[in-house]
Design a protein around this motif. Sequence first.
Motif, mmCIF file in Angstrom:
data_model
loop_
_atom_site.group_PDB
_atom_site.id
_atom_site.type_symbol
_atom_site.label_atom_id
_atom_site.label_comp_id
_atom_site.label_asym_id
_atom_site.label_seq_id
_atom_site.Cartn_x
_atom_site.Cartn_y
_atom_site.Cartn_z
ATOM 1 N N GLY A 113 0.727 -1.281 -0.096
ATOM 2 C CA GLY A 113 0.036 0.145 0.003
ATOM 3 C C GLY A 113 0.803 1.287 0.122
ATOM 4 O O GLY A 113 1.942 1.275 0.526
ATOM 5 N N ARG A 114 0.097 2.381 -0.436
ATOM 6 C CA ARG A 114 0.768 3.727 -0.385
ATOM 7 C C ARG A 114 -0.253 4.726 -0.105
ATOM 8 O O ARG A 114 -1.380 4.446 -0.700
ATOM 9 N N PHE A 115 -0.030 5.592 0.785
ATOM 10 C CA PHE A 115 -0.931 6.462 1.470
ATOM 11 C C PHE A 115 -0.344 8.090 1.154
ATOM 12 O O PHE A 115 0.737 8.116 1.467
ATOM 13 N N ILE A 116 -1.011 8.865 0.369
ATOM 14 C CA ILE A 116 -0.334 10.131 -0.093
ATOM 15 C C ILE A 116 -1.438 11.255 0.271
ATOM 16 O O ILE A 116 -2.927 11.175 -0.116
ATOM 17 N N ASN A 117 -1.220 12.421 0.524
ATOM 18 C CA ASN A 117 -1.920 13.399 0.715
ATOM 19 C C ASN A 117 -3.105 13.082 1.808
ATOM 20 O O ASN A 117 -4.127 13.517 1.616
ATOM 21 N N GLY A 118 -2.645 12.716 3.059
ATOM 22 C CA GLY A 118 -3.815 12.349 3.961
ATOM 23 C C GLY A 118 -3.757 13.283 5.046
ATOM 24 O O GLY A 118 -2.717 13.748 5.658
ATOM 25 N N VAL A 119 -4.880 13.125 5.988
ATOM 26 C CA VAL A 119 -4.960 13.695 7.534
ATOM 27 C C VAL A 119 -5.552 12.607 8.019
ATOM 28 O O VAL A 119 -6.503 12.097 7.796
ATOM 29 N N VAL A 120 -4.779 12.156 9.266
ATOM 30 C CA VAL A 120 -5.106 11.148 10.169
ATOM 31 C C VAL A 120 -5.313 11.935 11.764
ATOM 32 O O VAL A 120 -4.372 12.307 12.133
ATOM 33 N N VAL A 121 -6.559 11.799 12.066
ATOM 34 C CA VAL A 121 -6.808 12.067 13.551
ATOM 35 C C VAL A 121 -7.358 10.976 14.341
ATOM 36 O O VAL A 121 -8.348 10.549 13.926
ATOM 37 N N HIS A 122 -6.658 10.677 15.361
ATOM 38 C CA HIS A 122 -6.959 9.444 15.990
ATOM 39 C C HIS A 122 -6.836 9.757 17.552
ATOM 40 O O HIS A 122 -5.848 10.088 18.052
ATOM 41 N N ASP A 123 -8.083 9.524 18.231
ATOM 42 C CA ASP A 123 -8.208 10.183 19.526
ATOM 43 C C ASP A 123 -8.635 9.179 20.563
ATOM 44 O O ASP A 123 -9.058 9.653 21.722
ATOM 45 N N ASN A 124 -8.283 8.016 20.647
ATOM 46 C CA ASN A 124 -8.814 6.979 21.495
ATOM 47 C C ASN A 124 -7.722 6.839 22.461
ATOM 48 O O ASN A 124 -7.435 5.983 23.422
ATOM 49 N N GLY A 125 -6.417 7.259 22.378
ATOM 50 C CA GLY A 125 -5.148 7.405 23.097
ATOM 51 C C GLY A 125 -4.295 6.049 22.828
ATOM 52 O O GLY A 125 -3.483 5.773 23.479
ATOM 53 N N GLN A 126 -4.778 5.341 21.857
ATOM 54 C CA GLN A 126 -4.034 4.157 21.274
ATOM 55 C C GLN A 126 -3.038 4.748 20.160
ATOM 56 O O GLN A 126 -3.259 5.615 19.502
ATOM 57 N N PRO A 127 -1.970 3.818 19.833
ATOM 58 C CA PRO A 127 -1.200 4.325 18.642
ATOM 59 C C PRO A 127 -1.917 4.382 17.456
ATOM 60 O O PRO A 127 -2.646 3.332 17.258
#
Length: 178
Positions: A43-57
């Motif tokens: 896989g390849r991930f380009i031009n992304g915004v990741v917001v992860h808020d449950n305290g896990q990695p």
Amino acid sequence: GMEMSSNGAGVGDQTNPTIANFTMLSGTPTGANAFRINSGHIGRFINGVVVHDNGQPCIEWAGSAGNAVAGYQGGGVDPMFDSVLIDCNGGGLAEDDTAAAQDAIDMGANNDDAYSDTLVATFINGSAEMAAVEFATPLSTIDPWFEDTDYVGAVKDTSASSRWWAGWTCGLESGSDC
């Protein structure tokens, strides 16, 4: 978020999508990751915004990810990230093979794993996202299916021309009829 796997490295076809201009908001259930990269996923991930808020990695990078060789081996055999902003909200970048995940982020272009989101209305780029550097290679040269963009994330700004999602999605605007 996304959980990606296949039959395993060297066993049949490996999962190898290219995902561009995405905004991923994840946080539940407790114990989940934004990216769970398992057996045989490249896989390849380009031009992304990741917001992860449950305290896990944000990323669970399994030892069987990509070509199943420990550590980050590079594009084409392990997942790649370019111009991806990652806000883990205190959960840290990765678990399992933390070094491989960190190398994948560090070796990609314009990634930021210390980013703090400024999204407007939860999913539209704000000032931090607009200041990010998009991937320099035109997306259409990676795959003609893609349209070329000059921003990270799924929605550039609040302008009328950026409202590609309006009229066919459900629940993104207050008062929308679902």
